[in-house]
Design a protein around this motif. Structure first.
Motif, short mmCIF file in Angstrom:
data_model
loop_
_atom_site.label_atom_id
_atom_site.label_comp_id
_atom_site.label_asym_id
_atom_site.label_seq_id
_atom_site.Cartn_x
_atom_site.Cartn_y
_atom_site.Cartn_z
N ASP A 58 0.78 -1.19 0.05
CA ASP A 58 -0.04 -0.13 -0.14
C ASP A 58 0.90 1.20 -0.01
O ASP A 58 0.32 2.32 -0.19
CB ASP A 58 -1.04 0.14 1.30
CG ASP A 58 -0.20 -0.35 2.42
OD1 ASP A 58 0.89 -0.09 2.62
OD2 ASP A 58 -1.09 -0.58 3.39
N ASP A 59 2.13 1.09 -0.02
CA ASP A 59 3.26 2.48 -0.01
C ASP A 59 2.98 2.79 -1.74
O ASP A 59 3.57 4.00 -1.98
CB ASP A 59 4.55 2.26 0.49
CG ASP A 59 4.57 2.13 1.69
OD1 ASP A 59 3.80 2.71 2.45
OD2 ASP A 59 5.25 1.29 2.41
N GLY A 60 2.49 1.70 -2.44
CA GLY A 60 2.57 2.03 -4.03
C GLY A 60 4.01 2.05 -4.64
O GLY A 60 4.95 1.61 -3.94
N ALA A 61 4.08 3.06 -5.54
CA ALA A 61 5.57 3.20 -6.00
C ALA A 61 5.98 4.45 -5.76
O ALA A 61 5.39 5.60 -5.92
CB ALA A 61 5.18 3.07 -7.84
N GLN A 62 7.18 4.58 -5.05
CA GLN A 62 7.54 5.66 -4.60
C GLN A 62 8.80 6.18 -5.24
O GLN A 62 9.94 5.58 -5.34
CB GLN A 62 8.16 5.48 -3.25
CG GLN A 62 7.04 5.12 -1.99
CD GLN A 62 6.13 6.13 -1.78
OE1 GLN A 62 6.54 7.28 -1.46
NE2 GLN A 62 4.97 5.76 -1.60
N PHE A 63 8.63 7.25 -5.95
CA PHE A 63 9.89 7.96 -6.45
C PHE A 63 10.58 9.06 -6.01
O PHE A 63 9.99 9.77 -5.20
CB PHE A 63 9.33 8.68 -7.92
CG PHE A 63 8.75 7.61 -9.21
CD1 PHE A 63 9.69 7.28 -9.96
CD2 PHE A 63 7.55 7.41 -9.06
CE1 PHE A 63 9.22 6.41 -11.04
CE2 PHE A 63 7.17 6.56 -10.27
CZ PHE A 63 7.91 6.15 -11.00
N SER A 64 11.87 8.96 -5.77
CA SER A 64 12.82 9.96 -5.26
C SER A 64 13.83 10.40 -6.10
O SER A 64 14.21 9.84 -7.40
CB SER A 64 13.43 9.37 -4.05
OG SER A 64 12.65 8.51 -3.04
N SER A 65 14.13 11.64 -6.08
CA SER A 65 15.24 12.33 -6.77
C SER A 65 16.22 12.92 -5.95
O SER A 65 15.95 13.46 -4.81
CB SER A 65 14.45 13.53 -7.44
OG SER A 65 13.57 13.04 -8.61
N GLU A 66 17.47 12.55 -6.29
CA GLU A 66 18.82 13.22 -5.70
C GLU A 66 19.37 14.08 -6.36
O GLU A 66 20.01 13.46 -7.71
CB GLU A 66 19.59 12.05 -5.12
CG GLU A 66 20.75 12.44 -4.17
CD GLU A 66 21.57 11.37 -3.94
OE1 GLU A 66 22.73 11.56 -3.47
OE2 GLU A 66 20.91 10.32 -3.92
N VAL A 67 19.30 15.23 -6.30
CA VAL A 67 20.06 16.36 -7.22
C VAL A 67 21.39 16.62 -6.39
O VAL A 67 21.16 17.38 -5.08
CB VAL A 67 19.14 17.57 -7.40
CG1 VAL A 67 19.83 18.73 -7.93
CG2 VAL A 67 17.88 16.85 -7.92
#
Length: 218
Positions: A58-67
């Motif tokens: 139930d967390d689904g798909a978690q996108f993260s960005s590291e800049v």
């Protein structure tokens, strides 16, 4: 001065939420995706090779960005006078709940074409490679929302991605946790597509809101 009620432009119909969705995985040899919907705003069939990873936690798909960036400072200035982006990496964390050839291959890091069931017993044995060989996939995550005019599709596409991390796999009888395949996929530049990530927005509900969102056309 205009009254606040005249000045503001709050539009509740533009708040989006992924009510459900799926993450599709394809071998890197599969065709890249150029569009998600057709002229009628309906979803197009995905190219051959794209397989739904199935139910997710139930967390689904978690996108993260590291800049990361590099700053230049100058005499007499208290803020940087130049900033250059040196790294912008997107990762996708997803915990698949269904056991399949695809999910076991992602988690173990083996070539899915080498995973076979015994012709007599049906047993599947997957030896862990002594030295992992990075495997690249095409990864598409589609989230679905609803609006008055129909479905809205919001997707993120990684044309070249590999599994760079995986979380613990629990053998337990907890009532609220399934036996899963939690992996982290990192996106890389695909020379054929010309990018490392693409966003897709579409569907009949999306088309009906183009003017409200400030896009040309409706």
């Amino acid at each position: 001065m205009p009254a606040w009620e005249t000045l503001k432009n709050h539009q509740t119909q533009l708040i989006r939420k992924a009510l459900e969705g799926s993450t599709f995985i394809a071998p890197i040899s599969a065709p890249s995706i150029a569009s998600l919907t057709g002229p009628d705003s309906a979803l197009l069939a995905l190219p051959t090779g794209y397989v739904d990873g199935g139910l997710m936690s139930d967390d689904g798909a978690q996108f993260s960005s590291e800049v990361d960036s590099s700053d230049i400072t100058s005499f007499g200035h208290v803020q940087p006078t130049r900033r250059d982006i040196t790294s912008d990496v997107t990762t996708l964390q997803v915990s698949f709940q269904e056991t399949s050839k695809l999910t076991t291959a992602l988690y173990t890091g083996v070539d899915p074409d080498t995973i076979l069931a015994d012709a007599t017993s049906g047993e599947v044995v997957i030896p862990k490679p002594d030295r992992a060989n990075p495997r690249y996939y095409r990864v598409l995550t589609i989230g679905v929302d609803l609006a008055d005019a129909g479905e809205i599709y919001i997707a993120r596409y990684l044309p070249r991605a590999s599994v760079t991390d995986k979380d613990d796999q629990n053998f337990q009888s907890s009532d609220d946790e399934a036996f899963g395949y939690p992996v982290t996929l990192t996106g890389y530049l695909d020379s054929g597509a010309g990018y490392a990530e693409a966003y897709f927005f579409g569907g009949p509900g999306w088309k009906a809101l183009l003017a409200d969102m400030g896009f040309d056309g409706s």
